[in-house]
Design a protein around this motif. Sequence first.
Motif, PDB file in Angstrom:
ATOM      1  N   ARG A 182       0.829  -1.201   0.000  1.00 18.99           N
ATOM      2  CA  ARG A 182       0.000   0.000   0.000  1.00 18.99           C
ATOM      3  C   ARG A 182       0.869   1.258   0.000  1.00 18.99           C
ATOM      4  O   ARG A 182       0.559   2.240  -0.686  1.00 18.99           O
ATOM      5  CB  ARG A 182      -0.934   0.004   1.211  1.00 18.99           C
ATOM      6  N   THR A 205       2.161   1.811  -3.474  1.00 17.59           N
ATOM      7  CA  THR A 205       1.102   2.315  -4.358  1.00 17.59           C
ATOM      8  C   THR A 205       0.817   3.784  -4.090  1.00 17.59           C
ATOM      9  O   THR A 205       0.687   4.589  -5.026  1.00 17.59           O
ATOM     10  CB  THR A 205      -0.189   1.491  -4.166  1.00 17.59           C
ATOM     11  N   GLN A 206       0.710   4.147  -2.799  1.00 15.12           N
ATOM     12  CA  GLN A 206       0.456   5.548  -2.448  1.00 15.12           C
ATOM     13  C   GLN A 206       1.588   6.454  -2.923  1.00 15.12           C
ATOM     14  O   GLN A 206       1.340   7.557  -3.428  1.00 15.12           O
ATOM     15  CB  GLN A 206       0.281   5.675  -0.935  1.00 15.12           C
ATOM     16  N   LEU A 263       1.328   6.898  -6.745  1.00 15.52           N
ATOM     17  CA  LEU A 263       0.192   7.752  -7.104  1.00 15.52           C
ATOM     18  C   LEU A 263       0.468   9.216  -6.771  1.00 15.52           C
ATOM     19  O   LEU A 263       0.139  10.116  -7.553  1.00 15.52           O
ATOM     20  CB  LEU A 263      -1.073   7.279  -6.381  1.00 15.52           C
ATOM     21  N   TRP A 290       6.134   1.142  -9.862  1.00 18.60           N
ATOM     22  CA  TRP A 290       5.183   0.425  -8.999  1.00 18.60           C
ATOM     23  C   TRP A 290       5.467  -1.073  -8.995  1.00 18.60           C
ATOM     24  O   TRP A 290       5.426  -1.721  -7.955  1.00 18.60           O
ATOM     25  CB  TRP A 290       3.754   0.686  -9.466  1.00 18.60           C
ATOM     26  N   ARG A 342       6.351  -3.140  -5.840  1.00 22.50           N
ATOM     27  CA  ARG A 342       5.356  -4.165  -5.523  1.00 22.50           C
ATOM     28  C   ARG A 342       6.016  -5.499  -5.202  1.00 22.50           C
ATOM     29  O   ARG A 342       5.578  -6.233  -4.309  1.00 22.50           O
ATOM     30  CB  ARG A 342       4.390  -4.312  -6.702  1.00 22.50           C
TER      31      ARG A 342
END
Length: 202
Positions: free
Chosen positions: A40, A43-44, A47, A153, A157
């Motif tokens: 998470r 991802t944050q 973004l 990402w 990831r």
Amino acid sequence: MNLKLLGEVFVTLLVIVDPPGMVPVFLALTGALPARDRIRAGTQAVLLALGVIVVFAVAGQTILDYLHVQLPALQGAGGLLLVLVALQLLTGKTDAPEDQGGTSNVALVPLGTPLLAGPGAIVATMLFVRRADGSVDYLVIALGIMAVMLLVWLVLRFSGVIVRLLRPGGIEVLTRIAGLLLAAIAVQLIADAVAAFVRLYG
């Protein structure tokens, strides 16, 4: 479609963002978190970086002009912020994840900005936008940015594989190394900002 421009945007931003070089810092900041929270956070961060780069691509020069801020000032500020983070990593005095309100703080600063969406990526994007000739070129630049962020990402990831291999002791060593590398990046950013100011006002 201007494939040459797409290649230039992709390669330039990829070199500046440096996904493999991001992994040690990312693991140093999130290695103690559960796998879900680490994903998470990645991802944050991506973004946020995408949002910051897009905002500066669209209205970066207008924002800086309105605030009477030169690009070297943005670069120097990013360097100073990274110095603080590097000192935390080197001394082991990073905040515990529960004190940070989850993963948000780590994802926003320093991962999202200034590491991913740093002065280098912002300036490069603004220069590409200035060169753009028509809506097709803007679309190509947007595709290049998206491709780089997607690659970043994916790297973050699947960094959990490295966490499983290193174990807590390895993460501790990696944290110190990441702090040293981050300090070097910060010093370089500040030095570049000073040099740019000298050229501006010299």
